[in-house]
Design an enzyme around this catalytic site. Sequence first.
Site, PDB file in Angstrom:
ATOM      1  N   LYS A   1     106.331  18.289  69.233  1.00 50.82           N
ATOM      2  CA  LYS A   1     105.882  19.600  69.699  1.00 50.82           C
ATOM      3  C   LYS A   1     104.540  19.988  69.089  1.00 50.82           C
ATOM      4  O   LYS A   1     103.726  20.669  69.731  1.00 50.82           O
ATOM      5  CB  LYS A   1     106.947  20.655  69.392  1.00 50.82           C
ATOM      6  CG  LYS A   1     108.230  20.474  70.192  1.00 50.82           C
ATOM      7  CD  LYS A   1     107.971  20.530  71.689  1.00 50.82           C
ATOM      8  CE  LYS A   1     109.231  20.488  72.514  1.00 50.82           C
ATOM      9  NZ  LYS A   1     108.991  20.564  73.967  1.00 50.82           N
TER      10      LYS A   1
ATOM     11  N   SER B   1     106.845  24.495  70.741  1.00 45.63           N
ATOM     12  CA  SER B   1     107.976  25.145  70.087  1.00 45.63           C
ATOM     13  C   SER B   1     107.502  25.731  68.771  1.00 45.63           C
ATOM     14  O   SER B   1     106.538  25.235  68.167  1.00 45.63           O
ATOM     15  CB  SER B   1     109.095  24.132  69.828  1.00 45.63           C
ATOM     16  OG  SER B   1     110.077  24.664  68.940  1.00 45.63           O
TER      17      SER B   1
ATOM     18  N   TYR C   1     111.309  15.986  66.614  1.00 45.05           N
ATOM     19  CA  TYR C   1     111.090  17.065  67.575  1.00 45.05           C
ATOM     20  C   TYR C   1     109.876  17.898  67.179  1.00 45.05           C
ATOM     21  O   TYR C   1     109.004  18.191  68.004  1.00 45.05           O
ATOM     22  CB  TYR C   1     112.346  17.930  67.636  1.00 45.05           C
ATOM     23  CG  TYR C   1     112.267  19.111  68.563  1.00 45.05           C
ATOM     24  CD1 TYR C   1     112.438  18.958  69.932  1.00 45.05           C
ATOM     25  CD2 TYR C   1     112.054  20.394  68.060  1.00 45.05           C
ATOM     26  CE1 TYR C   1     112.390  20.050  70.790  1.00 45.05           C
ATOM     27  CE2 TYR C   1     111.999  21.494  68.909  1.00 45.05           C
ATOM     28  CZ  TYR C   1     112.170  21.315  70.263  1.00 45.05           C
ATOM     29  OH  TYR C   1     112.125  22.411  71.102  1.00 45.05           O
TER      30      TYR C   1
END
Length: 260
Positions: free
Chosen positions: A169, A152, A165
């Site tokens: 990633k 991401s 998160y």
Amino acid sequence: MTSTAHPLDLTGHVALVTGGNSGVGLGMADGLARAGADVCIWGRSPDKNKAAVEQLLAHGRRAVAYEVDIADESAVVAGFARLVEEFGRLDSCFANAAKANAMTNPPFLESTLDDWRELMRVDLDGAYLTTREAARHMKALGNGGSIVLTSSIAALFGSPREEAYAAAKAGLLALARSLAVEFGRHRIRANAVLPGWTRSPVFDGWLDNPAVSEKILSRIPLRRWGTPEDWAGIAIYLASPASSFHTGDSFRLDGGFGVF
């Protein structure tokens, strides 16, 4: 002798796309099927799996869906064994499934270790299990292969309230590079893709918020959100012989967000 087949022709190719029943994953799976690949998708929703398979079958290729929890080691091991038994080979694996980022996370100081570990269990541990088993089968089959991890842009830019998160990633970028080095001798390539702001059932409502649109779209030179269809081309390239000398890299598709 030089092959006369088109380098992006995936006829006879077998691809796995985890989280392939919606969003970026379905965009990848659809592109692979249109290019001639047989596609297996993993997803946890029977209804979404069924709809996705119907969409893929419209391209005239074989398509199936398995219900697999990527954070469950035994389920991942069994899922790969079933895939290889059913299709006889595995040419590419797109480790795309992840815990949805619903944009409702608490401030970092209010987060808990359980919150952190639950996201890591899916987004990082799940990717580890998926790529480990993919590499194991590709090596045993002896045909080489392509492993692709969905990271991401949160791995590159500050993402408040999304520390877990973003950390997961970012870890996938390092995982892709390490896999590329360790398994290159077996003709197994590994790369990562970094989606920018892309429409999906999870994010549509949030992206349609005028405050969000005004703040983010003004920073995207192409002046639009990404769509699942935007991920078909890169999936085809990374699965195909066209990328046979391309490994250890990352591809950012974000409409130019990262350069403006």
